[in-house]
Scaffold this motif. Sequence first.
Motif: not given
Length: 183
Positions: A65-67, A82-84, A128-130, A137-140
């Motif tokens: 969901x985040x990404x 918050x959960x992460x 780290x990625x967030x 560069x994160x894609x769907x």
Amino acid sequence: MNRPDLCLEFANTRYWRGQDAPTETLNAPEDLAAWTTANEGLKLTKPPARREFERALELRELVYRLFDAHAQAKAPAARDLETLNEALSEAPTRTTLKRERGSYAWDVDMRSGTALALLAPVLWTAGDLLAGPRLDRVRRCANPECGWLFLDDSRAGKRRWCSMQSCGNRAKARRHYHKSREA
């Protein structure tokens, strides 16, 4: 293993999310144990307990969901972040490096057998990625039935498909079919 996209690989253990019945690869605790062995290099003496397996699936969906929100240029739900953060604070910390097979990796204390211990490297890479420079560069995958998340390492940064062999070829074939029908 230290891969910047480990968290995305974990999120993609459930795929074809745009279909009525997505494909699930983690159907039992043994599947999760096999995935962590193959992708994190962790050697488990036994699979996690059922409750820890279910917690791992909850964490997977959280990471997705985040990404996914970011890939669609949407703000993630505040509760998800918050959960992460809660999971990161409860997961084993990165304090000790180990050298194996000619490279370095973080040593994870697996004695607790919890999902947080099992997925600590996944949680670390998600954080780290967030927080890092490659988040843009994160894609769907552009195939609405696919939903696969990936890190676009192409030079131009314009990659649209999870892979040309699957969704890319399907899109090309569909376009060709529609063009030939119109002609």
